[in-house]
Each structure stands twice: as structure tokens, then as C-alpha cells.
Design a protein around this motif. Structure first.
Motif, PDB file in Angstrom:
ATOM      1  N   SER A  64     -61.569 100.355  -7.839  1.00  0.00           N
ATOM      2  CA  SER A  64     -62.136  99.243  -8.608  1.00  0.00           C
ATOM      3  C   SER A  64     -63.586  99.547  -8.957  1.00  0.00           C
ATOM      4  O   SER A  64     -64.131  99.020  -9.917  1.00  0.00           O
ATOM      5  CB  SER A  64     -62.017  97.921  -7.844  1.00  0.00           C
ATOM      6  OG  SER A  64     -62.813  97.941  -6.693  1.00  0.00           O
TER       7      SER A  64
ATOM      8  N   VAL B  51     -60.463  92.515  -8.978  1.00  0.00           N
ATOM      9  CA  VAL B  51     -61.602  92.950  -9.796  1.00  0.00           C
ATOM     10  C   VAL B  51     -61.169  93.153 -11.249  1.00  0.00           C
ATOM     11  O   VAL B  51     -61.817  92.658 -12.179  1.00  0.00           O
ATOM     12  CB  VAL B  51     -62.215  94.253  -9.231  1.00  0.00           C
ATOM     13  CG1 VAL B  51     -63.189  94.861 -10.226  1.00  0.00           C
ATOM     14  CG2 VAL B  51     -62.916  93.983  -7.915  1.00  0.00           C
ATOM     15  N   PHE B  52     -60.043  93.862 -11.441  1.00  0.00           N
ATOM     16  CA  PHE B  52     -59.568  94.057 -12.812  1.00  0.00           C
ATOM     17  C   PHE B  52     -59.158  92.732 -13.453  1.00  0.00           C
ATOM     18  O   PHE B  52     -59.301  92.558 -14.658  1.00  0.00           O
ATOM     19  CB  PHE B  52     -58.421  95.072 -12.850  1.00  0.00           C
ATOM     20  CG  PHE B  52     -58.903  96.486 -12.991  1.00  0.00           C
ATOM     21  CD1 PHE B  52     -59.098  97.053 -14.238  1.00  0.00           C
ATOM     22  CD2 PHE B  52     -59.195  97.246 -11.869  1.00  0.00           C
ATOM     23  CE1 PHE B  52     -59.560  98.356 -14.370  1.00  0.00           C
ATOM     24  CE2 PHE B  52     -59.650  98.552 -11.987  1.00  0.00           C
ATOM     25  CZ  PHE B  52     -59.843  99.104 -13.247  1.00  0.00           C
TER      26      PHE B  52
ATOM     27  N   TYR C 150     -62.681  88.154 -18.481  1.00  0.00           N
ATOM     28  CA  TYR C 150     -63.922  88.005 -19.261  1.00  0.00           C
ATOM     29  C   TYR C 150     -63.764  88.550 -20.674  1.00  0.00           C
ATOM     30  O   TYR C 150     -64.262  87.969 -21.641  1.00  0.00           O
ATOM     31  CB  TYR C 150     -65.080  88.727 -18.557  1.00  0.00           C
ATOM     32  CG  TYR C 150     -65.641  87.969 -17.385  1.00  0.00           C
ATOM     33  CD1 TYR C 150     -66.103  86.653 -17.539  1.00  0.00           C
ATOM     34  CD2 TYR C 150     -65.732  88.561 -16.121  1.00  0.00           C
ATOM     35  CE1 TYR C 150     -66.629  85.955 -16.463  1.00  0.00           C
ATOM     36  CE2 TYR C 150     -66.256  87.867 -15.037  1.00  0.00           C
ATOM     37  CZ  TYR C 150     -66.698  86.572 -15.204  1.00  0.00           C
ATOM     38  OH  TYR C 150     -67.218  85.882 -14.150  1.00  0.00           O
TER      39      TYR C 150
ATOM     40  N   PHE D  95     -64.004 101.129 -16.968  1.00  0.00           N
ATOM     41  CA  PHE D  95     -63.390 100.168 -17.878  1.00  0.00           C
ATOM     42  C   PHE D  95     -64.409  99.151 -18.387  1.00  0.00           C
ATOM     43  O   PHE D  95     -64.512  98.883 -19.585  1.00  0.00           O
ATOM     44  CB  PHE D  95     -62.236  99.467 -17.161  1.00  0.00           C
ATOM     45  CG  PHE D  95     -61.567  98.397 -17.969  1.00  0.00           C
ATOM     46  CD1 PHE D  95     -60.941  98.697 -19.169  1.00  0.00           C
ATOM     47  CD2 PHE D  95     -61.557  97.083 -17.521  1.00  0.00           C
ATOM     48  CE1 PHE D  95     -60.323  97.713 -19.912  1.00  0.00           C
ATOM     49  CE2 PHE D  95     -60.934  96.086 -18.256  1.00  0.00           C
ATOM     50  CZ  PHE D  95     -60.313  96.406 -19.459  1.00  0.00           C
ATOM     51  N   LEU D  96     -65.198  98.621 -17.479  1.00  0.00           N
ATOM     52  CA  LEU D  96     -66.067  97.526 -17.903  1.00  0.00           C
ATOM     53  C   LEU D  96     -67.236  97.996 -18.760  1.00  0.00           C
ATOM     54  O   LEU D  96     -67.729  97.258 -19.611  1.00  0.00           O
ATOM     55  CB  LEU D  96     -66.553  96.713 -16.695  1.00  0.00           C
ATOM     56  CG  LEU D  96     -67.712  97.230 -15.864  1.00  0.00           C
ATOM     57  CD1 LEU D  96     -69.013  96.579 -16.365  1.00  0.00           C
ATOM     58  CD2 LEU D  96     -67.502  96.838 -14.421  1.00  0.00           C
TER      59      LEU D  96
ATOM     60  N   PHE E 131     -71.708  88.517 -11.885  1.00  0.00           N
ATOM     61  CA  PHE E 131     -71.000  89.774 -12.005  1.00  0.00           C
ATOM     62  C   PHE E 131     -71.943  90.842 -12.542  1.00  0.00           C
ATOM     63  O   PHE E 131     -72.051  91.929 -12.003  1.00  0.00           O
ATOM     64  CB  PHE E 131     -69.849  89.554 -12.997  1.00  0.00           C
ATOM     65  CG  PHE E 131     -68.597  90.276 -12.635  1.00  0.00           C
ATOM     66  CD1 PHE E 131     -67.797  89.794 -11.627  1.00  0.00           C
ATOM     67  CD2 PHE E 131     -68.214  91.421 -13.300  1.00  0.00           C
ATOM     68  CE1 PHE E 131     -66.633  90.444 -11.291  1.00  0.00           C
ATOM     69  CE2 PHE E 131     -67.064  92.083 -12.975  1.00  0.00           C
ATOM     70  CZ  PHE E 131     -66.263  91.595 -11.970  1.00  0.00           C
TER      71      PHE E 131
ATOM     72  N   PHE F 197     -60.673  89.909 -13.039  1.00  0.00           N
ATOM     73  CA  PHE F 197     -61.936  89.363 -13.543  1.00  0.00           C
ATOM     74  C   PHE F 197     -62.350  90.048 -14.843  1.00  0.00           C
ATOM     75  O   PHE F 197     -62.687  89.393 -15.824  1.00  0.00           O
ATOM     76  CB  PHE F 197     -63.042  89.533 -12.492  1.00  0.00           C
ATOM     77  CG  PHE F 197     -63.112  88.397 -11.515  1.00  0.00           C
ATOM     78  CD1 PHE F 197     -63.800  87.230 -11.839  1.00  0.00           C
ATOM     79  CD2 PHE F 197     -62.489  88.481 -10.275  1.00  0.00           C
ATOM     80  CE1 PHE F 197     -63.863  86.176 -10.942  1.00  0.00           C
ATOM     81  CE2 PHE F 197     -62.539  87.440  -9.380  1.00  0.00           C
ATOM     82  CZ  PHE F 197     -63.225  86.272  -9.699  1.00  0.00           C
ATOM     83  N   LEU F 198     -62.339  91.396 -14.821  1.00  0.00           N
ATOM     84  CA  LEU F 198     -62.791  92.134 -16.006  1.00  0.00           C
ATOM     85  C   LEU F 198     -61.972  91.746 -17.233  1.00  0.00           C
ATOM     86  O   LEU F 198     -62.514  91.405 -18.290  1.00  0.00           O
ATOM     87  CB  LEU F 198     -62.679  93.654 -15.759  1.00  0.00           C
ATOM     88  CG  LEU F 198     -63.546  94.214 -14.634  1.00  0.00           C
ATOM     89  CD1 LEU F 198     -63.341  95.714 -14.488  1.00  0.00           C
ATOM     90  CD2 LEU F 198     -65.019  93.905 -14.889  1.00  0.00           C
ATOM     91  N   ARG F 199     -60.642  91.756 -17.078  1.00  0.00           N
ATOM     92  CA  ARG F 199     -59.788  91.455 -18.222  1.00  0.00           C
ATOM     93  C   ARG F 199     -59.958  90.003 -18.648  1.00  0.00           C
ATOM     94  O   ARG F 199     -59.932  89.689 -19.847  1.00  0.00           O
ATOM     95  CB  ARG F 199     -58.329  91.759 -17.890  1.00  0.00           C
ATOM     96  CG  ARG F 199     -58.085  93.263 -17.695  1.00  0.00           C
ATOM     97  CD  ARG F 199     -56.614  93.638 -17.831  1.00  0.00           C
ATOM     98  NE  ARG F 199     -56.412  95.054 -17.571  1.00  0.00           N
ATOM     99  CZ  ARG F 199     -56.528  96.019 -18.491  1.00  0.00           C
ATOM    100  NH1 ARG F 199     -56.826  95.691 -19.752  1.00  0.00           N
ATOM    101  NH2 ARG F 199     -56.341  97.292 -18.185  1.00  0.00           N
TER     102      ARG F 199
ATOM    103  N   ILE G 292     -70.577  89.954 -21.807  1.00  0.00           N
ATOM    104  CA  ILE G 292     -69.375  89.117 -21.825  1.00  0.00           C
ATOM    105  C   ILE G 292     -68.926  88.800 -20.395  1.00  0.00           C
ATOM    106  O   ILE G 292     -68.169  87.870 -20.181  1.00  0.00           O
ATOM    107  CB  ILE G 292     -68.208  89.759 -22.616  1.00  0.00           C
ATOM    108  CG1 ILE G 292     -67.658  90.996 -21.894  1.00  0.00           C
ATOM    109  CG2 ILE G 292     -68.617  90.109 -24.024  1.00  0.00           C
ATOM    110  CD1 ILE G 292     -66.405  91.547 -22.560  1.00  0.00           C
ATOM    111  N   PHE G 293     -69.396  89.568 -19.427  1.00  0.00           N
ATOM    112  CA  PHE G 293     -68.997  89.291 -18.044  1.00  0.00           C
ATOM    113  C   PHE G 293     -69.902  88.227 -17.441  1.00  0.00           C
ATOM    114  O   PHE G 293     -71.018  88.010 -17.911  1.00  0.00           O
ATOM    115  CB  PHE G 293     -69.039  90.577 -17.221  1.00  0.00           C
ATOM    116  CG  PHE G 293     -68.161  91.657 -17.789  1.00  0.00           C
ATOM    117  CD1 PHE G 293     -66.785  91.540 -17.734  1.00  0.00           C
ATOM    118  CD2 PHE G 293     -68.708  92.762 -18.418  1.00  0.00           C
ATOM    119  CE1 PHE G 293     -65.969  92.522 -18.287  1.00  0.00           C
ATOM    120  CE2 PHE G 293     -67.891  93.743 -18.962  1.00  0.00           C
ATOM    121  CZ  PHE G 293     -66.526  93.621 -18.901  1.00  0.00           C
TER     122      PHE G 293
END
Lengths: 323, 263, 267
Positions: free
Chosen positions: C182, B31-32, B38, C189-190, C202, B34-36, C197-198
Motif C-alpha cells: 500500500s 488504503v486503495f 477520492y 498509484f496516488l 491524507f 480510500f485512494l479510489r 483530490i485526496f
């Protein structure tokens, strides 16, 4: 104080089958239709081999686990439904793990307990002073729990369980791993608490010393069923344990021949005679000294450990027969 | 040698029993990743070719950092040895006829191999499949494995030092966090070191933490070949030797302290 | 509810007093928590060294997102963060000792180890929020002014609910702590970045399954006066309080179901 009627508790155990990913599912009856009543002021020992259902029973009594079937009443409450109300009326001690906080000094742990149970400050001070004295907590009240010896920790746990002055105290193996002196302290404390304050005490143990010293009533659980419930004396009789007469004769010889008495063992001049239940040892001794030349006699009460072992074996035997 | 192999083997097996925990770590790493990825895609859209990476490199980098978290043990701060020093059990370890550092290195290598195979590989695979990134050739992969092994060694050496400091510190948690923060910032975990500007970038790329993630990731991306590859190997190896050497010195000091002051 | 808060405060205070016996250690830990929290801000700063805009958002706007994500997350973390230790307590059997006490195990779990160190997460958030609000190019209407506290409170409730839900998940998957982070740490975090941007799928998940888009993204679109890149109706910008309320109810149900499961299946 405690009333259990036809209480059962089943667990579903899922396990991986070797290397294959197939899972097997087994239903285990940890407690299988148990009924008993414990009155106020009793001191009850709850015995059984590992995995017999002791802890499961304790968890149901204290509201940690709900029963699968049957009814449980403790201090007039239903533990599964009224867990928090019950928590105020019982004190619980787990010998295997502490209810105190590892990183806090004992005194702070006890303060937390005071807030959890809403004990008012004055009552707390008085009880803490009393418990500090009888359990001799003074020297380590300021020590973090992680640094306490097992015996000190157990005394701290006892204090924590009693700060809210519960009428019922439930202890799961309170003397496990303790040294002789700590054991004596804990036993003495429980005995006085029961006698002087009338606190009802239920304890599970593997230590038969606890039972012999403390418990007027004993319950034995095996394979989830009550194998025995009653006084210590009757337990000996129920399990078929016999008193033994150890006789030193003047000279070695044949096993003695007395009506109703069987000879268990012969070793030179010394013989072990089993006295049947219900007959008088005095009569046997009279008969014996009348017929033989006897140097010395000793009467041995059946060993409680031996009694319990027999009881477990008997349970196992019948279980195997059923299967 | 045999005893170390065995210790490593036990560590590998010990970690392999935590199946659910491992799977759960893979989920989080992915998951991280993916986040990083993007976030980096957005940055590289604004600045294509930043730091010599293209977008695909940046995405691969994101998943590489996540895949290396397990083997290099970025968040751990120190070794399980810390707990044994706290409880005094370390006295037993020091009396064994086996080198303390060697013992824990073997243990950590066993753990790292398990983490690389069962945490790193699935995480990286998930990212590469999701973003359609091709696998590099066998030569590059082999070079990457070498670099990853050196990264594990440097990571161990650093954590061993932190653990040993507990002989002298009353409370190790502060040092733990300092170590974790430095590792995360200077290893390339939060952003690739190639985007660190000016002197900050130069310093960061010379520190030992660069050897943990930035260097193996760059090797994976094929940015170091031939003599360049030997150069970064030498960089990693030099830090490994220096830090392991410091660990040995500290072990001696700790043993001395233990003999004089007791546990 | 009032009783729960009272007990919470008492327990938190007792833990704090215990921690205060080691002031140096406490200050040190608070500072290192601040440092750890600032890492994400460092990443944002480094990104804006190279570009003025990230997916159309300015540095100040991303700072605004960072702060409106961090403040609610830190508040929820202060109050409920240690709930994530549930799995460990189940494994070690210490949950049983919590169950024989007359206070919700959730409160006991959440106050465990309560120290001012937890403020170390909130501090940078508050400072950055002040800076971002001061620098942001916003047309301050009464609605936008009210939206700021409203989004902080809603965000806190959403994160708080997620802490409880992920803790309850550990009743089922005892070793699942890493995976649940997560959702919690990943969510924190997100939401520091502009959500578009994702990837599209998602974001859909993050809007409708885990409603992280309502922590700060949707309200921020309103405050910053920007069109929704994904074209959600304008009403979505004001939905955060409702979403937070629903999620809190779900969290309470999940916790109860988890506890019931624990007490009926044993462990």
C-alpha cells in the motif's frame, strides 16, 4: 581455523497462549556456553538431536547469526562483524535447502556464484572442470535446478560451495534424504577433498554412517552444551558403552559365572556377556573357554548409534534432575 | 457431499492461520479503497449523477471493489492447482475418487468465505465509517450475499480454466497476467463499468468479469430489486454454468492427455 | 558503491542471459507487463471521456502527473522491486543462503529474476511523458526544463528508498508484504493524480510522513505554474532532491537495523 570461547545464544520466543490473546515470553538458551577449537585440516562431525543447537552453532560460525555472548573466530575473522570477508574464505552447504537458484540451469547458477565471489574466469574454468569431473556434474549442467534429483542438487551445491576454493567447508546435514549411492559419492568426495587439498570440514548430521566413515573427531551437543568432544573411539568409552561377547555354549544352562563379567541376557544356549571397560577381551575368553564348553564366540564392538543414544539420555537425565 | 464440506472447512482453517498476512491485506485494500474513493469523488464532482450513481454510491463502490478483491481473488490469476500441475502432483488428485473440479471448488469456497468475513467486511466497514455511508437494509444485504456467492463461483470457474490451461502451456505466467488484466479492467475494479462509454460499456457489462464485482456492487447499492434482481442473478448464474461446464470439458481433456502422455 | 554497481550489473546480466534462453516467454511477459501498467492510464482516459477537468486539472496535466509518477516508479522497480520478496526469503530460510555470500543480501534480492520484462513498466511511462511534454501548455524557462530530469531522478530515489524501507519492515513483520504494497504500489498509484483530490489529512501524511508529495506533485506545481492548493511555501517545490537524499539515508539505516535485528534475534 575455528575458535569458540564460552559462546552462548539465546532466543526470545513469544507464543500465543491458547485462545486467549495473552502472549507468553520465554527465553531459550539454544547454545549455552560452548568452547572448542578446530585446527586446519581437521574433519569434524557435529552431532546432536533436533533442537540441540547444531544449526544455531553453524549460523554463528558462518556469520548468519551473532552470538549473544562469548567470542567466535573463524579463519581469523569475527563472523558477526566481518561476514562478507568471511564468506570469501568459507564454503557453506545446507542440506535442507539449496544455495542454487531454482529457476536457473546449474551452469548459470555457478556463473552467478563466480560473479558473487569474484573468481576470475580462468580460475573458474579450471575449478569448474575439476569439480564437474569429480562430482560428475556433466550430464545435468544445463538442467534447471528445480528439475534435479536431490542427489544431483547436492552435488551441484557442493560445487557451488567450492568454486572459490575456500579452506573451510561447513556442511549442515549434507547427506539428508540422499539415496545410498549419492551418499557414498558425497562422502567419498568430502574425504578426498579433506585428504588431498587439506580443506577443513565441519559437518552436522543425523547419519552416523557419515560420522563413522568420515570424522576423526566428533562433537556432541545436547541442550546447548557440548556433551562430548574427542575421537570416535574415546566416545564409545565415555558414554559407558561396553563391548559384548556373544557366546554359544554346548548346552543351555545357568548364566556363566566369571569374575568382573556380567551376563546381560540368556537365550537357550546363547549368552550375552558385558566386558567391563579396561579389561581385555582375550583374558575373558581364555577364562571362559577354560571353564565352559564353548561352541562359538563373537565379539561385538559397541554400536555408535547406541553410544549416542546413551549420551543424549544421560544429558536429558541430568537436565531433568536440575529442573 | 461430506468430503467437499470438509475440504472447504480445511481451506477456511488454513487461511485463518495467516493472521498477519490477512491483517496486512486489509490495510492495503482499505488504503486503495480510500485512494479510489477520492478519485471517484473528484469525477462525480465534475459530473454529478454520472452513470446513475451519486457521490455516495461512487464511494461505496470503491470500497466494495476492494472488499471483493479477497473473496473473488482478483489478483491470483489461477488456483494453487497450477503448482500441482507443474510438479505433476495433479496425477495424485486425478486418482482420488473425488471430482477434481468439485474438490478445488470446495477449497476455493472455504477460502472465499474466510476472505469475505475477515478481509471484505473490515475493508468495507472502514470505508463506510470513514465516509459516513449508511448500511443498506437486511433485504438488500441478503440479496448482495447471494450475488457475491455467484461472483465467487464465476471467479472460481475462470481461474480453474486458467489453471487447467497449464496442462498444455509451457509457461503459464503470460496467461496469468492476461487473465489478471482482463479481470481488473472488465470487472469494474479500476472504474465502475457504468462509466464505460458506448459499445465498450455494453460489451464490458455482458462479459463474465462483470459478474465478479460490478453486479454484486450494484446489488449492494440497491440498483437491482424484484425482477431486475432475478435478471442479474440469472446473468451471473448463466456465466457460472457455462464456465464451470467448460471447466468440466477441459478436465476430461486433461485426464485423457495425462493417460496418453503421462505427467 | 562502484563495487556494488559492478556486482549488480553482473548479476542482472547473468539473470537476463538465462531468461533470454526463452525469448518467446520473455517477450510475452514484457508485453503483459506493459498491458498491466497501461490499466491505470486506461482509467485516466475513461475519466476524461466524461469531463475536461478533474479537480481543475486538464487531461494533459494529469497525463504529465501519470508519466512523472510512472517513470520514477518503474526505474526504482527495475532496480529494487524484488526487494519486496524479503519476507518470503525470511520465511523459507533462503535469506540465510544469501548471508553466507560475500555480497549484500539487498543486491542479491534486487537482482533476483532480473529480466528485461521489468522494462515493461518503464516503456509506457516514457512514451506518455513524451506525449505529455509535447502537448503541455508550459512556458519553458531554463528552470522548468532542468526541473524535469531533476524530478525524475528525485522521484526514482524516493521510490527506491521506499522499496528498501518497506523491505526492511518485513524483517519485523515477516508476513507484511501486502501491507507494504500500500506504500509502494499505493504511492505509485496516488501520485498519478492531482494530490489535492485526496482528503486533507491524507495529503498531510503523504507530504510529511511518506514524502510522496515530493515525487512529482510539488515539482509539477512549479512546472505547470500552479498555486499549491494546500498553500505550502514555494520552497517546497524545489525540495524534492533534499527529501530524496534524506529518505535514502533513512532507508540505508532502516535496512541495516533490519538486518541487524534478523541476525541478532534469529528466525
Amino acid at each position: 581455523m575455528i575458535e569458540m570461547r564460552d559462546v552462548s545464544r539465546t532466543f526470545v520466543i513469544r507464543s500465543r497462549d491458547g485462545r486467549r490473546l495473552r502472549r507468553s515470553r520465554t527465553v531459550v538458551r539454544a547454545v549455552d556456553g560452548i568452547s572448542f577449537t578446530i585446527g586446519a585440516g581437521e574433519f569434524v562431525g557435529y552431532l546432536g538431536p533436533n533442537g540441540a543447537g547444531k544449526s544455531t552453532t553453524i549460523k554463528m560460525l558462518t556469520g548468519i547469526l551473532a552470538a549473544s555472548a562469548g567470542s567466535v573466530r573463524v579463519a581469523g575473522l569475527d563472523p558477526a562483524r566481518q561476514r562478507t570477508a568471511l564468506a570469501r574464505r568459507i564454503g557453506v552447504v545446507f542440506g535442507q535447502r539449496t544455495t542454487l537458484w531454482w529457476d536457473l540451469p546449474l551452469r548459470d547458477s555457478l556463473t552467478l556464484i563466480r560473479h558473487l565471489y569474484r573468481v576470475d574466469a580462468a580460475a573458474h574454468r579450471a575449478r569448474l572442470a575439476e569439480l564437474t569431473e569429480v562430482l560428475d556434474l556433466g550430464p545435468f549442467l544445463g538442467t534447471p535446478v528445480r528439475q534435479l534429483s536431490l542427489g544431483q542438487r547436492m552435488r551441484g551445491d557442493l560445487a557451488a560451495a567450492l568454486l572459490h576454493d575456500p579452506p573451510l567447508l561447513v556442511l549442515d546435514e549434507p547427506t539428508i534424504g540422499l539415496d545410498v549411492i549419492s551418499k557414498a559419492t558425497v562422502r567419498g568426495f568430502l574425504e578426498r577433498r579433506n585428504a588431498e587439498q587439506g580443506t577443513t570440514v565441519v559437518l552436522t548430521t543425523h547419519d552416523l554412517g557419515d560420522i563413522e566413515r568420515l570424522c576423526r573427531r566428533v562433537m556432541v551437543i545436547d541442550h546447548g552444551r557440548l556433551a562430548y568432544d574427542g575421537g570416535l573411539d574415546r566416545l564409545r568409552a565415555t558414554a559407558g558403552a561396553q563391548r559384548v561377547l556373544v557366546v554359544d555354549l554346548a548346552r543351555p544352562g545357568e548364566p556363566v559365572d566369571l569374575p568382573g563379567v556380567s551376563v546381560m541376557r540368556v537365550e537357550g544356549p546363547r549368552q550375552w556377556l558385558a566386558i567391563p571397560q579396561g579389561s581385555s577381551a582375550a583374558a575373558v575368553i581364555a577364562e571362559l573357554t577354560g571353564r565352559y564348553e564353548v561352541r562359538d564366540i563373537a565379539l561385538r564392538e559397541p554400536d555408535i548409534e547406541d553410544v549416542i543414544t546413551r549420551l543424549y539420555r544421560a544429558g536429558r537425565g541430568s537436565r531433568e534432575a536440575v529442573q | 457431499m461430506g468430503v467437499y464440506l470438509r475440504v472447504a472447512g480445511y481451506a477456511f482453517r488454513r487461511y485463518s492461520t495467516y493472521r498477519v498476512a490477512t491483517a496486512s491485506a486489509v490495510v492495503t485494500n482499505t488504503v486503495f479503497g480510500f485512494l479510489r474513493a477520492y478519485i471517484l469523488i473528484a469525477l462525480w464532482q465534475a459530473r454529478p449523477q454520472l452513470g446513475g450513481y451519486d457521490v455516495a454510491d461512487a464511494v461505496a463502490f470503491s470500497f466494495l471493489t476492494q472488499a471483493l478483491i479477497g473473496p473473488v481473488n482478483v489478483f491470483a490469476g489461477s488456483l494453487e492447482l497450477t503448482g500441482r500441475i507443474r510438479t505433476g502432483d495433479v496425477a495424485v488428485d486425478l486418482h482420488r475418487p473425488v471430482d477434481l473440479q468439485g474438490w478445488w471448488l470446495a477449497d476455493d469456497l472455504g477460502r472465499a468465505v474466510f476472505a469475505l468475513v475477515f478481509r471484505g467486511v473490515p475493508t468495507l466497514a472502514a470505508g463506510m465509517v470513514a465516509f459516513g455511508i449508511p448500511l443498506p437494509g437486511p433485504a438488500t444485504l441478503a440479496a448482495f450475499l447471494g450475488s457475491a456467492a455467484l461472483a465467487v463461483l464465476v471467479g472460481f470457474a475462470l481461474r480453474y480454466l486458467v489453471s487447467l490451461c497449464c496442462f498444455w502451456l509451457g509457461d503459464e505466467r503470460g496467461l496469468h497476467t492476461v487473465s489478471t488484466v482482463s479481470t481488473m479492467f472488465f470487472s469494474g475494479m479500476i472504474l465502475p463499468l457504468v462509466v464505460f462509454p458506448g459499445p465498450l460499456g455494453e460489451v464490458a457489462r455482458a462479459l463474465p468479469w462483470a459478474a465478479l464485482i460490478q453486479v454484486p456492487a450494484d446489488v449492494f447499492l440497491g440498483r437491482h430489486t424484484g425482477t431486475g434482481l432475478l435478471g442479474v442473478y440469472a446473468f451471473q448464474a448463466a456465466w457460472a454454468v457455462a464456465l464451470l461446464g467448460a471447466g468440466r470439458a477441459l478436465t476430461r481433456a486433461a485426464r485423457h492427455r495425462l493417460m496418453i502422455h503421462g505427467g | 558503491m562502484a563495487e556494488a554497481l559492478r556486482v549488480y550489473a553482473l548479476l542482472a546480466w547473468t539473470w537476463t542471459r538465462a531468461a533470454a534462453q526463452y525469448p518467446v516467454s520473455m517477450i510475452m511477459l514484457t508485453l503483459t507487463t506493459v498491458a498491466l501498467t497501461l490499466l491505470d492510464l486506461a482509467a485516466i482516459a475513461l475519466i476524461f471521456v466524461h469531463t475536461d477537468r478533474l479537480a481543475g486539472f486538464s487531461g494533459t496535466e494529469v497525463m504529465f502527473l501519470y508519466a512523472t509518477s510512472l517513470v520514477p516508479f518503474a526505474m526504482a522497480d527495475i532496480v529494487l522491486g524484488t526487494a519486496e520478496r524479503l519476507g518470503q526469503h525470511v520465511r523459507e530460510g533462503s535469506l540465510d543462503t544469501m548471508l553466507v555470500r560475500p555480497v549484500s543480501p539487498l543486491i542479491q534480492l534486487a537482482t533476483e529474476d532480473f529480466t528485461p520484462r521489468r522494462l515493461g513498466k518503464l516503456l509506457p511511462g516514457v512514451v506518455v511523458l513524451a506525449v505529455a511534454l509535447e502537448r503541455a501548455d508550459v512556458d519553458w524557462t531554463p528552470g522548468r526544463i532542468v526541473m524535469i530530469p531533476l524530478m525524475l531522478v528525485s522521484g526514482t530515489l524516493i521510490f527506491g528508498a521506499l522499496w528498501v524501507i518497506t523491505a526492511a519492515f518485513q524483517f519485523v513483520v515477516v508476513d507484511g508484504r501486502e501491507a507494504t504494497s500500500s506504500v509502494t504500489y499505493g504511492g505509485a498509484f496516488l501520485t498519478q493524480y492531482p494530490m489535492h483530490i485526496f482528503g486533507r489529512d491524507f495529503v498531510r501524511t503523504l507530504t510529511f510522513v511518506l514524502p510522496l508529495a515530493f515525487v512529482n506533485w510539488q515539482p509539477a506545481l512549479y512546472v505547470l505554474d500552479r498555486p499549491d492548493p494546500h498553500g505550502l511555501p514555494a520552497a517546497a517545490r524545489f525540495a524534492s532532491p533534499a527529501v530524496a537524499a534524506v529518505l535514502c539515508v533513512l532507508a540505508a539505516l532502516a535496512w541495516r537495523a533490519g538486518l541487524r535485528r534478523y541476525r541478532s534475534t534469529g528466525n
